[in-house]
Design a protein around this motif. Structure first.
Motif: not given
Length: 290
Positions: A121, A167, A169, A192, A226, A228, A262
């Protein structure tokens, strides 16, 4: 599970990795998750501003403000100037800071790329609290630069041979229509986002609306989605008794949506957690029941 790490912990100085910290702290966590077959997100947290007093007056490595040539930040706006400069690819003063970030991810990818359950991430809540006072046009410019930088980091990760999921954001640019400042990352990433219910409503109507917008707007990029973090940002103990029901409703609603998964319910308002020191919403019994 998500493992949250700070650049200031991962480094002994701007260009050197803190191997003692890696061997004594990071490696055992990652190896524990791997040995138990747990998917684990390795996430960098300290490249945004914060108003949470427990984190101190800033949440970024010291070299970021030194590279920009400014004093140590002590206010949200001073932090925001530095963070915006970091994601502004036209600001050459921050080239070294961006390169350190890329190099950190190359190191992490090389170290954990052979871990079956490791997920990368890239950065938590980019540009969080860093948008106040900027124009819609500037927000979109930063959004484009952010996506381009994520492509650079992705390529650096893949250059090590690591094939772990990556991932990305959604940037926290709450200027007008937030999602108008989100642009495709033209790589095989998972998008995410973090979704919370309204802080004063005893229902999840705003959570549903926010989640549906994320799925509609970012889902149009054609990449997996997703969530997070999720939960309620509590400002009143009047809603503490509704928490179990609200969390159950959130999970049930997410299960009906085209998400790959999630992550964690936000516990920070519970007894003994960091936001509890300032908000004191839940008592010990309520926290135990949750």
């Amino acid at each position: 599970v998500e493992f949250q790490f700070w650049l200031t912990s991962l480094h002994t100085d701007p260009w050197s990795v803190n191997l003692e910290y890696m061997v004594g702290w990071v490696d055992p966590l990652v190896d524990w998750a791997e040995s138990n077959g747990l998917y684990h997100i390795i996430n960098i947290r300290d490249v945004h501003t914060t108003n949470v007093v427990q984190y101190g007056p800033y949440q970024m490595p010291y070299w970021m403000w030194q590279d920009l040539g400014v004093a140590r930040p002590t206010t949200l706006e001073q932090q925001a100037v530095i963070v915006r400069a970091f994601y502004d690819l036209e600001n050459s003063k921050m080239d070294a800071s961006r390169q350190r970030f890329v190099d950190t991810w190359k190191f992490l990818a090389d170290r954990y790329g052979d871990h079956k359950y490791a997920i990368f991430g890239i950065v938590n809540e980019p540009l969080h609290h860093s948008y106040s006072g900027i124009t819609d046009a500037e927000a979109s410019r930063l959004g484009r630069h952010y996506s381009a930088f994520m492509e650079t980091v992705y390529d650096a990760i893949r250059s090590t041979g690591a094939l772990n999921p990556v991932f990305v954001d959604v940037p926290s640019l709450y200027v007008g229509d937030r999602y108008s400042h989100v642009f495709p990352v033209n790589r095989e990433v998972v998008w995410e986002d973090h979704k919370y219910a309204d802080q004063t409503a005893a229902n999840i109507d705003t959570f549903k609306s926010k989640l549906d917008t994320f799925i509609s707007r970012v889902g149009a990029f054609g990449r997996p989605l997703y969530v997070g973090e999720y939960g309620c940002v509590y400002t009143s103990s009047a809603y503490a008794e509704n928490s179990i029901s609200l969390v159950s409703q959130m999970v049930a609603y997410m299960k009906t949506k085209p998400l790959i998964g999630y992550g964690f319910y936000a516990w920070e308002y519970h007894e003994g957690e960091y936001a509890d020191f300032t908000s004191n919403v839940f008592n010990a019994d309520q926290s135990r029941r949750l």
